[in-house]
Scaffold this active site. Structure first.
Site, PDB file in Angstrom:
ATOM      1  N   SER A 170      22.058 -38.210 -23.578  1.00  0.00           N
ATOM      2  CA  SER A 170      21.877 -36.759 -23.624  1.00  0.00           C
ATOM      3  C   SER A 170      22.476 -36.156 -22.366  1.00  0.00           C
ATOM      4  O   SER A 170      22.477 -36.784 -21.302  1.00  0.00           O
ATOM      5  CB  SER A 170      20.384 -36.414 -23.686  1.00  0.00           C
ATOM      6  OG  SER A 170      20.173 -35.029 -23.487  1.00  0.00           O
ATOM      7  N   TYR A 178      11.955 -36.985 -20.294  1.00  0.00           N
ATOM      8  CA  TYR A 178      12.962 -37.281 -21.324  1.00  0.00           C
ATOM      9  C   TYR A 178      14.325 -37.493 -20.667  1.00  0.00           C
ATOM     10  O   TYR A 178      15.048 -38.439 -21.001  1.00  0.00           O
ATOM     11  CB  TYR A 178      13.030 -36.134 -22.333  1.00  0.00           C
ATOM     12  CG  TYR A 178      14.206 -36.216 -23.276  1.00  0.00           C
ATOM     13  CD1 TYR A 178      14.204 -37.109 -24.345  1.00  0.00           C
ATOM     14  CD2 TYR A 178      15.320 -35.394 -23.109  1.00  0.00           C
ATOM     15  CE1 TYR A 178      15.289 -37.181 -25.213  1.00  0.00           C
ATOM     16  CE2 TYR A 178      16.404 -35.463 -23.981  1.00  0.00           C
ATOM     17  CZ  TYR A 178      16.386 -36.358 -25.024  1.00  0.00           C
ATOM     18  OH  TYR A 178      17.459 -36.432 -25.882  1.00  0.00           O
TER      19      TYR A 178
END
Length: 254
Positions: free
Chosen positions: A149, A163
């Protein structure tokens, strides 16, 4: 691309029932891969993706697995081998975020589950895949693509820092494994999406996140899952034969 059944690539895509995973599965099916797709609870969605892939000529195995359970994660590669007797590719796509919010408000139980799915499961599945692919262990080599990501390098402040940390771990895994297993015939790369139109944002409590973030993205929009799938397909194609340890950022300029 046309392959005989015996020579067709066999690729695992974790989290293949929807979103980016579904788009990756359909793109690889179109490129001539047979597939093993994992899903947790979305049985109907997984079956629909499998049907679309079969219509493109692929054989498809569906594997129900809760990747927060490391015993389930450990069973993914053996189930694939039982069906196809070979494995040439792995896409570590399955992942979850967490409730969007400030770091001080994080729920540690939620973080633990997220780390199991985003970090520990890929470690377990990738280890099993490498044991099959490594030329030093009698394998034919292979390709691994890790879905990270853009948050891994931005840190995702005020959003979901843990995250981001989990995805930074995936980036480190790519670098280390590409160096360790390159001599053994396995290429390992990363695709790092930016904000993408998937249900992951609703799961984190911000269903309109793609629209909200669009003004801050240089291309002024979020990505579509097929655009991430195209990047993954590149790493499986002949044009990437000399590419390993790379991180292809698909984030609209962010």
């Amino acid at each position: 691309m046309v392959h005989s059944t015996e020579s067709r690539p066999v690729t695992i895509v974790t989290g293949g029932s929807r979103g980016i995973g579904a788009a990756i599965a359909e793109r690889l099916a179109a490129d001539g891969h047979d597939l093993a797709l994992t899903y947790r609870v979305a049985r109907d969605e997984a079956a629909a993706v499998a049907g679309a892939c079969r219509a493109l000529g692929a054989r498809v195995l569906l594997i129900q697995a809760d990747l927060a359970d490391l015993d389930d994660a450990a069973g993914v590669v053996p189930a694939t081998l039982a069906e196809y007797d070979r494995l040439t590719g792995l896409v570590n796509n399955a992942g979850v975020t967490m409730r969007i919010g400030d770091y001080i408000d994080i729920d540690l139980a939620e973080v633990e589950r997220m780390l199991r799915i985003n970090v520990l499961a890929p470690i377990a599945i990738t280890r099993a895949a490498l044991e099959v692919m490594s030329s030093e262990r009698g394998g034919e080599g292979g390709t691994i693509v890790n879905i990270s990501s853009g948050a891994a390098t931005s840190g995702a402040p005020n959003t979901y820092v843990p995250y981001a940390m989990s995805k930074a771990a995936i980036n480190a895994m790519t670098i280390g494994l590409s160096k360790e297993f390159g001599p053994q015939g396995v290429r390992v790369n990363t695709v790092s999406p930016g904000t993408t139109y998937t249900t992951i944002h609703a799961d984190g409590g911000r269903p309109n996140a793609p629209e909200e973030r669009a003004p801050g993205i240089p291309l002024r929009r979020a990505a579509h899952p097929d655009e991430i799938a195209d990047a993954v397909a590149y790493f499986f194609g002949p044009g990437a034969a000399f590419t390993s340890g790379a991180d292809l950022r698909v984030a609209g300029g962010s």
